[in-house]
Design an enzyme around this catalytic site. Structure first.
Site, PDB file in Angstrom:
ATOM      1  N   SER A  48      -2.037   7.391   6.905  1.00  0.00           N
ATOM      2  CA  SER A  48      -0.896   7.060   7.163  1.00  0.00           C
ATOM      3  C   SER A  48      -0.005   8.279   7.736  1.00  0.00           C
ATOM      4  O   SER A  48      -0.229   9.555   7.451  1.00  0.00           O
ATOM      5  CB  SER A  48       0.175   6.417   6.072  1.00  0.00           C
ATOM      6  OG  SER A  48       0.240   7.790   5.039  1.00  0.00           O
ATOM      7  N   ALA A  49       1.074   8.137   8.538  1.00  0.00           N
ATOM      8  CA  ALA A  49       1.814   9.149   8.910  1.00  0.00           C
ATOM      9  C   ALA A  49       2.191  10.203   8.177  1.00  0.00           C
ATOM     10  O   ALA A  49       2.495  11.521   8.461  1.00  0.00           O
ATOM     11  CB  ALA A  49       2.870   8.626   9.883  1.00  0.00           C
ATOM     12  N   CYS A  50       2.751   9.759   6.954  1.00  0.00           N
ATOM     13  CA  CYS A  50       3.191  10.674   5.968  1.00  0.00           C
ATOM     14  C   CYS A  50       2.208  11.602   5.540  1.00  0.00           C
ATOM     15  O   CYS A  50       2.485  12.628   4.809  1.00  0.00           O
ATOM     16  CB  CYS A  50       3.720   9.825   4.763  1.00  0.00           C
ATOM     17  SG  CYS A  50       2.740   8.663   3.781  1.00  0.00           S
ATOM     18  N   ALA A  51       0.998  11.255   5.569  1.00  0.00           N
ATOM     19  CA  ALA A  51      -0.240  12.323   5.257  1.00  0.00           C
ATOM     20  C   ALA A  51      -0.782  12.928   6.194  1.00  0.00           C
ATOM     21  O   ALA A  51      -1.979  13.265   6.022  1.00  0.00           O
ATOM     22  CB  ALA A  51      -0.891  11.476   4.017  1.00  0.00           C
TER      23      ALA A  51
END
Length: 100
Positions: A48-51
């Site tokens: 995911s973008a947050c990781a």
């Protein structure tokens, strides 16, 4: 999903940002998939973008119940210049990679 058995499109019917898709492919390695897509000129990311850039699994994917073991995670993002033909081409490339 019919063209690629073992693919899961996460949050398909949930409210989300337009142009973003996260999917998983059973029995495939994320690093290998990203390399093969890159060889076909497809820019993609894992997880995911947050990781992004992390070596650990995203807490968001874990909270969503995305298993992670023995599957490849893939995040694709479209821009305003992408065309329907390009989307079809990526689906074709993914299907051919997964078939082999």
């Amino acid at each position: 999903q019919e063209r690629i058995p073992g693919i899961a499109i996460h949050a398909l019917h949930a409210p989300r940002l337009p142009g973003h898709v996260h999917l998983s492919l059973e029995r495939y390695d994320t690093a290998l998939l990203l390399m093969q897509l890159d060889m076909h000129g497809v820019a993609a990311s894992a997880g995911s973008a947050c990781a992004s850039g992390s070596i650990t699994r995203s807490h968001v994917l874990t909270a969503m119940g995305v298993a992670g073991d023995g599957q490849a995670d893939l995040r694709l993002t479209l821009g305003e210049d992408n065309t329907p033909e390009e989307i079809d081409k990526v689906v074709e490339i993914l299907a051919n990679i997964y078939k082999k």
